[in-house]
Design a protein around this motif. Sequence first.
Motif, PDB file in Angstrom:
ATOM      1  N   SER A 105      -1.271   3.599   2.087  1.00  0.00           N
ATOM      2  CA  SER A 105      -1.318   4.280   0.788  1.00  0.00           C
ATOM      3  C   SER A 105      -2.321   5.430   0.816  1.00  0.00           C
ATOM      4  O   SER A 105      -2.067   6.504   0.259  1.00  0.00           O
ATOM      5  N   ARG A 157     -11.027  -4.132  -0.827  1.00  0.00           N
ATOM      6  CA  ARG A 157     -10.393  -3.310  -1.864  1.00  0.00           C
ATOM      7  C   ARG A 157     -10.181  -4.129  -3.137  1.00  0.00           C
ATOM      8  O   ARG A 157     -10.422  -3.654  -4.237  1.00  0.00           O
ATOM      9  N   ASP A 169       5.779   4.947   0.895  1.00  0.00           N
ATOM     10  CA  ASP A 169       4.793   3.965   1.345  1.00  0.00           C
ATOM     11  C   ASP A 169       5.547   2.639   1.537  1.00  0.00           C
ATOM     12  O   ASP A 169       5.839   1.960   0.562  1.00  0.00           O
TER      13      ASP A 169
HETATM   14 MG    MG Z   1      -0.804   0.207  -0.013  1.00  0.00          MG
END
Ligand code: MG
Length: 228
Positions: free
Chosen positions: A18, A150, A96
Motif C-alpha cells: 500500500s 501499524r 494493491d
Molecule cells: Mg496494504
Amino acid sequence: MTPGKFITFEGGEGSGKSTQARLLAERLRGLGHDVVVTREPGGTPFAEQVRQLLLAPDTAPHGPVSEALMFYAARADHLEKVIRPALAAGRWVICDRFSDSTDVYQSHAGGLDRAMFDMLEHAIVAATRPSLTLVIDIDARLGQERATARRGSASRGSDSAAADAYERRDIVYHETLRRGFLAIAEAEPQRCLVIDGAKPIDNVAAAVWAGVSERFGADTGAAAPRTD
Ligand SMILES: [Mg+2]
Ligand SMILES: Nc1ncnc2c1ncn2[C@@H]1O[C@H](COP(=O)(O)OP(=O)(O)OP(=O)(O)O)[C@@H](O)[C@H]1O
C-alpha cells in the motif's frame, strides 16, 4: 486512445504494497499522468462489502472454493466498474493486490484446485491481465512485525486497528505465502518483478520506479532508462 497501463502490487502482509502503490501514484501524477489507485478485495461499494465479509475474523468457516468465488465476485464488479473503464480511458491503474493474491492464498496455500483457479481467472479476468506486477518480497516475520506495529499506531476503530482473519494465521502460513508469490514471479518473469521489501521505503520506491520505467519506457514521460 492509447489504452492505459495496469500495474499490480503483490506480496505478503506488511511487505509495503500500500505504501509503494501510493508513492508510485504520486510519482506518476507528478509527471502529469492520470492515475487510479485501487485495491483488492475492494475498489467498488459491492467489492468493499465483500472485503468486510472476507476479512472479518468472525465470518463463518467456509472452504477455499467458496472463498475464491467471493474474491472473484468482488473482482468481476471491480473490473467492470473501475479497472476496465479506466484502462479504456487511457488512465494508469495501480491495484494493491489482484489475482496473484487469490492464486497464493486460496490455491497455493489454501488448497483450491488449480483448474478451478484457472477457470475463474480465464472467465472473469480474461484479457485484463496486469502489464506489470511488482512482488514486494519480505521475510514473513518482518512483515508480521510491521503489520503489528501499524495496528498499534492505527486509530481506535479504524479497519486496520485489529488483525484480520489472514493476519491472525501463524508464521509457517506466512512463509508459505511468500514462497507462493516467488513461485509466480519465477514462472512469469515477463510480467513480474521481485523487489526487496526489507530496504528502507525510499530504496524500495526507487526499485519500483526502475522497474516501471524499464517496462514502460518513454510512456512514463521520464528520461529513458537505456541509451542504447
Ligand atoms: Mg496494504
Ligand atoms: N520499506 C519499509 N521499511 C520500513 N517500514 C515500512 C516499509 N514499507 C512500509 N513500511 C511500514 O510497514 C507497515 C506496513 O506497510 P504497508 O501497509 O504498506 O504494507 P502492506 O503490504 O500494504 O500490508 P497489508 O498486506 O497488511 O495491507 C506500515 O506501517 C508502513 O509504514
